[in-house]
Structure formats: structure tokens, C-alpha cells
Motif scaffolding. Structure first.
Motif, PDB file in Angstrom:
ATOM      1  N   UNK A  34      26.661  29.510  26.721  1.00  0.00           N
ATOM      2  CA  UNK A  34      26.594  30.671  27.599  1.00  0.00           C
ATOM      3  C   UNK A  34      25.229  30.766  28.262  1.00  0.00           C
ATOM      4  N   UNK A  35      25.226  31.023  29.561  1.00  0.00           N
ATOM      5  CA  UNK A  35      23.980  31.275  30.282  1.00  0.00           C
ATOM      6  C   UNK A  35      23.605  32.741  30.100  1.00  0.00           C
ATOM      7  N   UNK A  36      22.314  32.993  29.981  1.00  0.00           N
ATOM      8  CA  UNK A  36      21.853  34.374  29.843  1.00  0.00           C
ATOM      9  C   UNK A  36      20.978  34.732  31.050  1.00  0.00           C
ATOM     10  N   UNK A  37      21.054  36.002  31.458  1.00  0.00           N
ATOM     11  CA  UNK A  37      21.748  37.095  30.774  1.00  0.00           C
ATOM     12  C   UNK A  37      23.228  37.261  31.140  1.00  0.00           C
ATOM     13  N   UNK A  38      23.647  36.791  32.308  1.00  0.00           N
ATOM     14  CA  UNK A  38      24.955  37.190  32.833  1.00  0.00           C
ATOM     15  C   UNK A  38      26.121  36.809  31.929  1.00  0.00           C
ATOM     16  N   UNK A  39      26.248  35.521  31.598  1.00  0.00           N
ATOM     17  CA  UNK A  39      27.407  35.100  30.808  1.00  0.00           C
ATOM     18  C   UNK A  39      27.379  35.717  29.409  1.00  0.00           C
ATOM     19  N   UNK A  40      26.180  35.829  28.835  1.00  0.00           N
ATOM     20  CA  UNK A  40      26.092  36.476  27.537  1.00  0.00           C
ATOM     21  C   UNK A  40      26.513  37.931  27.602  1.00  0.00           C
ATOM     22  N   UNK A  41      26.045  38.633  28.621  1.00  0.00           N
ATOM     23  CA  UNK A  41      26.380  40.055  28.777  1.00  0.00           C
ATOM     24  C   UNK A  41      27.876  40.248  28.988  1.00  0.00           C
ATOM     25  N   UNK A  94      37.357  33.290  34.978  1.00  0.00           N
ATOM     26  CA  UNK A  94      36.966  32.917  36.347  1.00  0.00           C
ATOM     27  C   UNK A  94      37.643  31.643  36.815  1.00  0.00           C
ATOM     28  N   UNK A  95      37.932  30.704  35.898  1.00  0.00           N
ATOM     29  CA  UNK A  95      38.594  29.465  36.303  1.00  0.00           C
ATOM     30  C   UNK A  95      39.994  29.734  36.843  1.00  0.00           C
ATOM     31  N   UNK A  96      40.723  30.649  36.218  1.00  0.00           N
ATOM     32  CA  UNK A  96      42.045  31.014  36.735  1.00  0.00           C
ATOM     33  C   UNK A  96      41.934  31.593  38.137  1.00  0.00           C
ATOM     34  N   UNK A  97      40.939  32.420  38.358  1.00  0.00           N
ATOM     35  CA  UNK A  97      40.766  32.999  39.688  1.00  0.00           C
ATOM     36  C   UNK A  97      40.346  31.937  40.708  1.00  0.00           C
ATOM     37  N   UNK A  98      39.505  30.994  40.284  1.00  0.00           N
ATOM     38  CA  UNK A  98      39.155  29.904  41.187  1.00  0.00           C
ATOM     39  C   UNK A  98      40.397  29.105  41.564  1.00  0.00           C
ATOM     40  N   UNK A  99      41.298  28.908  40.605  1.00  0.00           N
ATOM     41  CA  UNK A  99      42.547  28.225  40.908  1.00  0.00           C
ATOM     42  C   UNK A  99      43.403  28.989  41.898  1.00  0.00           C
ATOM     43  N   UNK A 133      31.187  24.924  39.862  1.00  0.00           N
ATOM     44  CA  UNK A 133      30.221  25.667  39.056  1.00  0.00           C
ATOM     45  C   UNK A 133      30.493  27.171  39.122  1.00  0.00           C
ATOM     46  N   UNK A 134      30.658  27.716  40.328  1.00  0.00           N
ATOM     47  CA  UNK A 134      30.969  29.139  40.450  1.00  0.00           C
ATOM     48  C   UNK A 134      32.286  29.501  39.799  1.00  0.00           C
ATOM     49  N   UNK A 135      33.238  28.559  39.776  1.00  0.00           N
ATOM     50  CA  UNK A 135      34.548  28.824  39.193  1.00  0.00           C
ATOM     51  C   UNK A 135      34.569  28.830  37.685  1.00  0.00           C
ATOM     52  N   UNK A 136      33.463  28.470  37.028  1.00  0.00           N
ATOM     53  CA  UNK A 136      33.417  28.512  35.562  1.00  0.00           C
ATOM     54  C   UNK A 136      32.347  29.470  35.065  1.00  0.00           C
ATOM     55  N   UNK A 137      31.734  30.231  35.958  1.00  0.00           N
ATOM     56  CA  UNK A 137      30.635  31.112  35.575  1.00  0.00           C
ATOM     57  C   UNK A 137      31.188  32.485  35.230  1.00  0.00           C
ATOM     58  N   UNK A 138      30.843  32.979  34.055  1.00  0.00           N
ATOM     59  CA  UNK A 138      31.411  34.232  33.566  1.00  0.00           C
ATOM     60  C   UNK A 138      30.676  35.412  34.185  1.00  0.00           C
ATOM     61  N   UNK A 139      31.170  35.880  35.296  1.00  0.00           N
ATOM     62  CA  UNK A 139      30.764  37.166  35.868  1.00  0.00           C
ATOM     63  C   UNK A 139      31.863  37.621  36.815  1.00  0.00           C
ATOM     64  N   UNK A 140      31.605  38.629  37.611  1.00  0.00           N
ATOM     65  CA  UNK A 140      32.651  39.245  38.424  1.00  0.00           C
ATOM     66  C   UNK A 140      32.818  38.590  39.789  1.00  0.00           C
ATOM     67  N   UNK A 141      31.932  37.683  40.173  1.00  0.00           N
ATOM     68  CA  UNK A 141      31.890  37.244  41.563  1.00  0.00           C
ATOM     69  C   UNK A 141      33.118  36.442  41.979  1.00  0.00           C
ATOM     70  N   UNK A 142      33.539  35.469  41.167  1.00  0.00           N
ATOM     71  CA  UNK A 142      34.714  34.686  41.539  1.00  0.00           C
ATOM     72  C   UNK A 142      35.965  35.543  41.543  1.00  0.00           C
ATOM     73  N   UNK A 143      36.063  36.494  40.619  1.00  0.00           N
ATOM     74  CA  UNK A 143      37.232  37.376  40.581  1.00  0.00           C
ATOM     75  C   UNK A 143      37.372  38.171  41.867  1.00  0.00           C
ATOM     76  N   UNK A 144      36.312  38.874  42.233  1.00  0.00           N
ATOM     77  CA  UNK A 144      36.425  39.739  43.407  1.00  0.00           C
ATOM     78  C   UNK A 144      36.559  38.901  44.671  1.00  0.00           C
ATOM     79  N   UNK A 145      35.891  37.743  44.741  1.00  0.00           N
ATOM     80  CA  UNK A 145      36.028  36.875  45.908  1.00  0.00           C
ATOM     81  C   UNK A 145      37.465  36.421  46.080  1.00  0.00           C
ATOM     82  N   UNK A 146      38.111  36.103  44.973  1.00  0.00           N
ATOM     83  CA  UNK A 146      39.507  35.652  45.040  1.00  0.00           C
ATOM     84  C   UNK A 146      40.420  36.744  45.552  1.00  0.00           C
ATOM     85  N   UNK A 147      40.282  37.952  45.019  1.00  0.00           N
ATOM     86  CA  UNK A 147      41.191  39.026  45.445  1.00  0.00           C
ATOM     87  C   UNK A 147      40.879  39.494  46.860  1.00  0.00           C
ATOM     88  N   UNK A 148      39.631  39.430  47.276  1.00  0.00           N
ATOM     89  CA  UNK A 148      39.313  39.710  48.683  1.00  0.00           C
ATOM     90  C   UNK A 148      40.015  38.706  49.577  1.00  0.00           C
TER      91      UNK A 148
END
Length: 531
Positions: A34-41, A94-99, A133-148
Motif C-alpha cells: 500500500x502507498x501512503x498516505x492515500x492507499x493506506x487511508x 479501482x481495477x473494476x472501474x478501470x475495466x 497505474x491509475x487503475x490499480x491505485x486505491x482512491x476515489x479518482x478512477x471511480x468518479x472518472x469512470x462514472x463521469x
């Protein structure tokens, strides 16, 4: 072979390529801690939600954290419940959302421009830093980008179906906006609305807005997006002002937050996120500037080219305005940029003899770079990670033991150690409340304002002397000199990790208090612990 059979075969090949790229993304998601702080948080928020059974309140160290809505944490909790406490289970979300983003681009581009261009655009997205890389990073960015993206595609295809919008596609657009709001807040509806508003004005279709299925669409949106906000506002008065006001509006217009970047930050970011494919989008851009209008390739309606450029420009401008900028914010523009890049490739290299080999070589280069980053990044970040001392804690802690942390917050430690009670975070909290900027201390004490009971985990250094004499207490300090201030002789050293030092209270005594390395954790019979 008939034309329909040939088309079906080509589509099958495209889906196999997309599936292969997604599986490669999943492989990359298993290769680093896990990358910190984002993925850990954000990973810990999902684990805590599953452990506590409280699906309403996102909590970090037992303290409410209302920076974002909870869809990410809900999905993480479900994934952890199914697959167990693994980092890759967090990254599956995030990987599911990247898909979904990849499949959505392929389907949209195929309807707009045909199979050849659709496959090219999807392969460009799938062999990009944004996806791998963005598609496996645990935060909200890929999720919201996908639904947008899904919302924009659905509404755009609904408007392009004729004089009246296609009702079911529009309803799917409302659902996507709701999921975007539950992913990261108001941008889930603001950005699709901004793009579509500009596009409908530009293409003179705005009158069609009146024919949208507003009643059913808004009802679907409300059923998905409203209940959590209502329930959490009833339990925590003032939380909506904090979530929408402080964490969204004030962060957008404020100048006192972290990550201040120049205006051109996202222009460079786009080149990196879609490297090297983004450079090929310059060809259609140059053609548009030279001719003073958007050129229309054969077989592609001008409205679709306008949508891609407006989508790109509107969101780019929206995120360029704030002083605070993060690279993940610009992920929503990657799908139209990939489509424009595919068009540029076809215009410049698509018909050349060795174009296929060049494309494959560039794709392999990006994939190899993503693999190297996933394998090597820990070497450059291990001084911030705590997974080594977390392993020792997980194996040696007894039920009822207490862990104190000083000097910083180990975002990844609770996840790796599977700690079931909050850490006691030691700071001069009165001073922090008076002077702290946009730092980790602020997210803890602001969250504590919503829950006085949870706030008891925030303690001052005055508690440490008594803790050092009490059996079953542990102390964690960053490996930066802080450990010398709070460590021996009151605390006995247990382990010096790559980024943190672990101590045990002097009252514990015994052989277990001897210093240990990362490989020496013993007992408990837990996975990875030796009897």
C-alpha cells in the motif's frame, strides 16, 4: 466468410485484447505494498467498515472521516469480505472501474467510428499510465472518472438518437451521475452537466433537454444518491456543510491547501497519463486550428468530434482554475483523449507499412514501464511504510493491548496488522488545532469534532510515562529521530523497520522484548507467523 461473421470475429478479438489488458492490470495490482498516505487511508476505511459493521460512517482510526461519500469503502468492504484481507482485494475496486472505463470507450468508439478506430482507442487507453497505474491505485479518482465518462456517453448517445432523447439511455446517465456523486461528491454531476451543457449549445441540440425523462431520471438519481446523505446528516449535524462546503467548495476556491501547482500542470499530466499516445491527438488539434473548424473524418459525425474536444477542454479548464492540483483529478478526460489520439494515429501512421509493429513496440514499452514502476517503487518509498513492524504487531499483540503512535500516523499499519481497536495518536492537540495546515493531524481532529467518544484516541504526550510502565502497551515512532525522544529507557526496543521503530512497555519484560528484525515475528498461529 460473411461480413457479419467477419465483424463478429473482429469484435471477439477486440474483447480478448481488452480482457488481457485488464488481467495484466490485476497482476500489477498484486506487486507492491500500500502507498501512503492515500492507499493506506482509503483501504483502512473499507477494512474498518467491514470489521465494525458500521456501514454508515467512514472511520479512520475509529474517527469519522467525511471527506468523501462512501461508495469506495462499501465496495472495498465487500471485496475484503469475499477475498480476505489482501491488498489486491482493495485494488480490485479501482481495477473494476478501470475495466468499465475501457469497455465504455470501446463500445462508444465502435458506435461512433467503427471497429478499427475503437480497438485502437481502447488499446491506447489500456496501454497507458492512466489505466495500468491509475487503475490499480486505491482512491476515489478512477471511480468518479469512470462514472463521469459513463454519464457523458449515455446522455450523448441519448441525444444523438433523434429529435427526442432515448429515454433508457438517459436514465442510465442519471444512474451514472448518482454513482459519481456517491464516489466523490458533486463533481459526479457537475462535470457531466458542464460538458453536456456546452456540447448541446455548440451543436444546437439544447432544446432536446426538455424531452429528457426528468421525473424517472431524477427519481433514480435520488434513490441512489440521497439516502446516505440524509442518514448521515441526521446522525452528525453539520456534516453536509463540512463535506460539501469545506471539503469540496472551499478546496476548489481556496489557496491554503496542499499540492499547489502551476496552470500548465494538467497539460503535462495528460501527456504523462496517456504517454505516448496523447501526442497523436495533436494532429487533429492542429487540423482544427489550421482550418478554423473541427474537421470531420469520413464516417464520423461532426457532433462526436465536438463532444470529444469539449469534454477535454471543459474538464481541463475546470480543474486548472484551483491552485491545488493532483494528477488523478484529470482522469475523466482520458477516454475522449484516447479517441482523439486514435484518430490522430490513423491520420499520421495508420496506413504505413510498419505501423502495426510501431504500435506494438510502443504498447510493450508502456506496459514494461508500468511493470517496472510496480516492482521498484517500494525501494523509493519504504522509509514511509510500516508493513514490516505491522507484521510483528499482528503476530505478537495480545487482545486488549494498546498501540501508541507519535510523530506521524502509520496509515498502512492497521490494515497489515489487522488491528481491531484504534491506535492512540499522541500529539500536542491544542497546538495542532491552532496551527496545523492541510496535514494529517487536521483530518483527525476535524473528524473527532463529530464524535466525542472517538476523539478519546487523540491524546497528549502526558499519557506516555504511565503507558511505558503498563504491561501490554506498544509504541510506534517514525525512524527519523522521534524514536530517541520517546523510546528508551522507558520503552524497550522491539524492532527497527524501514520507516518505523516499534517499542514495548518496560513492564512487559521477558525475552519477547529483545530487539527484532522484520523477519523475526513469532507466535499466535496467524498466517505468516511461526510457532
Amino acid at each position: 466468410m460473411t461480413a457479419s461473421a467477419s465483424t463478429a470475429g473482429e469484435r471477439r478479438i477486440s474483447w480478448l485484447w481488452l480482457a488481457a489488458l485488464w488481467l495484466f492490470l490485476l497482476l500489477l495490482a498484486t506487486l507492491r505494498p500500500l502507498a501512503v498516505p492515500d492507499e493506506g487511508r482509503y483501504g483502512e476505511l473499507g477494512r474498518w467498515m467491514l470489521q465494525s459493521g458500521d456501514w454508515l460512517t467512514p472511520r479512520l482510526d475509529g474517527i469519522p472521516l467525511f471527506h468523501k461519500p462512501p461508495l469506495l469503502y462499501w465496495m472495498e468492504a465487500v471485496s475484503l469480505a469475499i477475498f480476505g484481507n489482501h491488498v489486491w482485494a482493495l485494488r480490485l475496486v479501482p481495477a473494476l472501474h478501470a475495466g468499465v472505463m475501457l469497455a465504455g470507450l470501446y463500445l462508444a468508439a465502435r458506435a461512433i467510428a467503427g471497429e478499427r478506430l475503437a480497438r485502437r482507442a481502447a488499446l491506447m487507453l489500456g496501454t497507458s499510465v492512466a489505466f495500468l497505474l491509475g487503475g490499480q491505485y486505491v482512491n476515489h479518482d478512477m471511480m468518479v472518472a469512470t462514472w463521469i465518462g459513463v454519464a457523458i456517453w449515455c446522455f450523448a448517445f441519448a441525444f444523438m438518437r433523434g429529435e427526442r432523447p432515448h429515454a433508457n439511455l438517459a436514465r442510465l446517465g442519471f444512474v451514472a451521475c448518482a454513482l459519481g456523486v456517491m464516489s466523490k461528491g458533486l463533481i459526479g454531476i457537475v462535470l457531466p452537466g458542464l460538458v453536456l451543457f456546452c456540447w448541446l449549445l455548440w451543436t444546437r441540440q439544447f432544446r432536446k433537454v426538455l424531452a429528457l425523462p426528468w421525473v424517472s431520471g431524477v427519481l433514480l438519481f435520488a434513490l441512489i444518491a440521497v439516502p446516505w446523505f440524509v442518514l448521515v446528516a441526521q446522525k452528525y449535524p453539520g456534516v453536509l456543510d463540512y463535506l460539501f462546503g469545506t471539503q469540496q467548495f472551499t478546496r476548489y476556491v481556496g489557496t491554503t491547501f496542499n499540492n499547489i501547482q502551476p496552470w500548465w500542470f494538467y497539460l503535462v499530466g495528460l501527456l504523462l497519463l496517456l504517454f505516448p499516445w496523447a501526442f497523436f491527438a495533436l494532429k487533429p488539434l492542429w487540423d482544427a486550428v489550421r482550418r478554423g473548424a473541427i474537421p470531420t473524418p469520413e464516417g464520423i459525425a461532426r457532433e462526436w468530434l465536438s463532444l470529444c474536444w469539449i469534454w477535454l477542454a471543459a474538464i481541463l479548464l475546470f480543474f486548472t482554475i484551483p491552485d491545488s492540483k493532483l494528477i488523478g483529478y484529470i482522469l475523466p478526460v482520458i477516454p475522449p483523449l484516447a479517441l482523439l489520439a486514435a484518430l490522430g494515429w490513423e491520420r499520421t501512421l495508420g496506413r504505413r507499412r510498419f505501423a502495426g509493429r510501431w504500435f506494438a513496440a510502443l504498447a510493450v514499452l508502456v506496459a514494461a514501464a508500468a511493470l517496472a514502476v510496480s516492482l521498484l517503487v517500494t525501494r523509493f518509498t519504504q522509509d514511509k511504510l510500516s508493513f514490516d513492524v505491522a507484521h510483528t504487531l499482528r503476530c505478537e499483540m495480545q487482545p486488549g493491548d494498546t498501540v501508541y503512535v507519535v510523530g506521524n500516523y502509520p496509515y498502512d499499519l492497521p490494515f497489515y496488522a489487522q488491528i481491531r481497536q484504534p491506535l492512540i495518536v499522541v500529539q500536542d492537540w491544542a497546538q495542532q488545532r491552532a496551527t496545523a495546515g492541510d496535514v494529517w493531524q487536521r483530518e483527525l481532529f476535524e473528524g473527532a469534532n463529530f464524535d466525542a467518544a472517538a476523539a478519546r484516541v487523540l491524546q497528549t504526550p502526558a499519557v506516555l510515562p504511565a503507558a511505558s510502565r503498563r504491561a501490554g502497551d506498544w509504541l510506534l515512532a517514525p525512524r527519523n529521530g522521534t524514536e530517541r525522544e520517546f523510546g528508551p529507557p522507558a520503552w524497550l526496543p522491539v524492532q527497527t523497520g524501514t520507516g518505523w521503530v516499534l517499542f514495548k512497555s518496560g513492564a512487559s519484560g521477558g525475552a519477547d522484548s529483545a530487539p527484532k528484525g522484520p523477519e523475526s515475528a513469532q507466535q499466535k498461529g496467524l498466517p505468516g507467523c511461526h510457532q
